[in-house]
Design a protein around this motif. Sequence first.
Motif, short mmCIF file in Angstrom:
data_model
loop_
_atom_site.label_atom_id
_atom_site.label_comp_id
_atom_site.label_asym_id
_atom_site.label_seq_id
_atom_site.Cartn_x
_atom_site.Cartn_y
_atom_site.Cartn_z
N LEU A 72 -3.59 6.36 -1.45
CA LEU A 72 -2.97 7.69 -1.39
C LEU A 72 -2.14 7.76 -0.13
CD1 LEU A 72 -2.95 10.52 -2.78
CD2 LEU A 72 -4.84 11.14 -1.25
N TRP A 73 -0.87 8.14 -0.28
CA TRP A 73 -0.06 8.40 0.89
C TRP A 73 0.48 9.82 0.86
CZ3 TRP A 73 4.44 8.38 -2.06
CH2 TRP A 73 4.62 7.35 -3.00
N GLU A 74 1.01 10.22 1.99
CA GLU A 74 1.44 11.58 2.34
C GLU A 74 0.26 12.34 2.98
OE1 GLU A 74 4.53 12.50 2.51
OE2 GLU A 74 5.15 10.61 1.57
N LEU A 81 0.83 -1.21 0.00
CA LEU A 81 0.00 0.00 0.00
C LEU A 81 0.86 1.26 0.00
CD1 LEU A 81 -2.63 -1.04 2.71
CD2 LEU A 81 -2.89 -1.16 0.23
N ASN A 82 1.90 1.24 0.80
CA ASN A 82 2.77 2.40 0.93
C ASN A 82 4.22 1.93 0.93
OD1 ASN A 82 4.27 4.65 1.73
ND2 ASN A 82 2.67 5.41 3.09
N PRO A 83 4.88 2.00 -0.22
CA PRO A 83 6.25 1.48 -0.32
C PRO A 83 7.26 2.22 0.54
CG PRO A 83 5.67 2.72 -2.28
CD PRO A 83 4.42 2.56 -1.49
N ASN A 84 6.86 3.39 1.06
CA ASN A 84 7.75 4.13 1.96
C ASN A 84 7.77 3.55 3.36
OD1 ASN A 84 8.27 6.48 0.06
ND2 ASN A 84 6.05 6.54 0.19
N GLY A 85 6.77 2.72 3.69
CA GLY A 85 6.68 2.19 5.04
C GLY A 85 6.41 3.25 6.07
N LYS A 86 5.58 4.23 5.69
CA LYS A 86 5.25 5.35 6.58
C LYS A 86 3.74 5.40 6.80
CE LYS A 86 9.53 7.06 6.49
NZ LYS A 86 10.41 7.17 7.67
N VAL A 87 3.33 6.19 7.77
CA VAL A 87 1.92 6.50 7.99
C VAL A 87 1.75 8.00 7.90
CG1 VAL A 87 1.18 4.49 9.34
CG2 VAL A 87 2.44 6.33 10.49
N PRO A 88 0.56 8.44 7.43
CA PRO A 88 -0.67 7.70 7.15
C PRO A 88 -0.75 7.25 5.69
CG PRO A 88 -1.12 10.03 6.99
CD PRO A 88 0.34 9.92 7.38
N ASP A 118 -0.38 15.46 3.78
CA ASP A 118 -0.94 16.68 3.20
C ASP A 118 -1.90 16.36 2.06
OD1 ASP A 118 0.60 18.06 5.00
OD2 ASP A 118 2.06 18.79 3.54
N ALA A 119 -1.51 15.40 1.21
CA ALA A 119 -2.39 15.00 0.11
C ALA A 119 -3.67 14.36 0.64
CB ALA A 119 -1.65 14.03 -0.81
N ILE A 120 -3.54 13.57 1.70
CA ILE A 120 -4.71 12.92 2.29
C ILE A 120 -5.67 13.97 2.85
CG2 ILE A 120 -5.47 11.44 4.20
CD1 ILE A 120 -2.92 9.76 3.68
N MET A 121 -5.15 14.98 3.52
CA MET A 121 -6.01 16.05 4.03
C MET A 121 -6.80 16.70 2.90
SD MET A 121 -3.95 18.11 7.00
CE MET A 121 -2.65 18.68 5.90
N CYS A 122 -6.11 17.02 1.81
CA CYS A 122 -6.78 17.66 0.68
C CYS A 122 -7.84 16.75 0.08
CB CYS A 122 -5.75 18.07 -0.37
SG CYS A 122 -4.59 19.35 0.17
N GLU A 123 -7.53 15.47 -0.03
CA GLU A 123 -8.48 14.53 -0.61
C GLU A 123 -9.71 14.37 0.29
OE1 GLU A 123 -10.26 11.52 -3.04
OE2 GLU A 123 -9.01 13.29 -3.35
N LEU A 124 -9.51 14.30 1.58
CA LEU A 124 -10.65 14.18 2.50
C LEU A 124 -11.55 15.41 2.40
CD1 LEU A 124 -8.86 12.70 5.66
CD2 LEU A 124 -10.50 11.51 4.18
N SER A 125 -10.94 16.58 2.29
CA SER A 125 -11.73 17.80 2.14
C SER A 125 -12.47 17.80 0.81
CB SER A 125 -10.82 19.03 2.24
OG SER A 125 -11.56 20.22 2.07
N ARG A 126 -11.79 17.40 -0.26
CA ARG A 126 -12.44 17.36 -1.57
C ARG A 126 -13.61 16.39 -1.57
NH1 ARG A 126 -12.97 14.51 -6.03
NH2 ARG A 126 -11.87 12.73 -5.12
#
Length: 212
Positions: free
Chosen positions: A61-63, A45-52, A65-73
């Motif tokens: 979708l990872w990162e 799911l996330n090749p960086n091995g990071k959250v979220p 900031d992008a997740i925040m924007c997507e949730l708002s959209r």
Amino acid sequence: MKLYYSDVLSPRKACAVAAHLDAPVEYVYLDLARGEHKTPDYLKLNPNGKVPTLVDGERTLWEADAIMCELSRRAGADLWPDDAERQIEILRWLSWDKQHFGRTCGELYFEHIVKRRFADAPPAPDKVERAMKHFHAHAAVLDAHLSERTWLVGERLSVADFAVAVALPYAQSMQLPLDAFPAVQRWNARLETLDAWQHPFPQRNETPSATA
């Protein structure tokens, strides 16, 4: 939607936005101390091995900031506005945060909180001193910008506020000198009136391995 998270700094802003919007997400907690973010299934799911990480059907979708924007959209909310001019301003502050304020706060968070929580180790004085010098410089820029503003971009709350302020709830543990920056203090106090900001993470039956 599934939101993979842990109770550390970067996922906090994504979880806070999800909570603020009452987004229809299923929260999936990953225990970082047990390496659950490095399992083969999660790395798919996330090749960086990071959250979220946000999983929405076939889309991943990872990162934060992008997740925040997507949730708002997805919610049709104004945290990530339709207005292109405001979008550019928000992107400016997200970029500034990554390169300056957030980067410095992340270093102090690591020294004061992460090292204690995951390695039972003390902060390194030289690294704290260097990061604190940068904090003063970047916080002065932020304080000047906020001196006659309610929020970072215009007069409405946006994802930029959630991003840039994400470390401030840990200010005491991180020994941040917020008294020297009154406009930042006032801005932080406004965020503290939001229930989602005070309680961004969902309740869990398990007790976390440590409190950050």
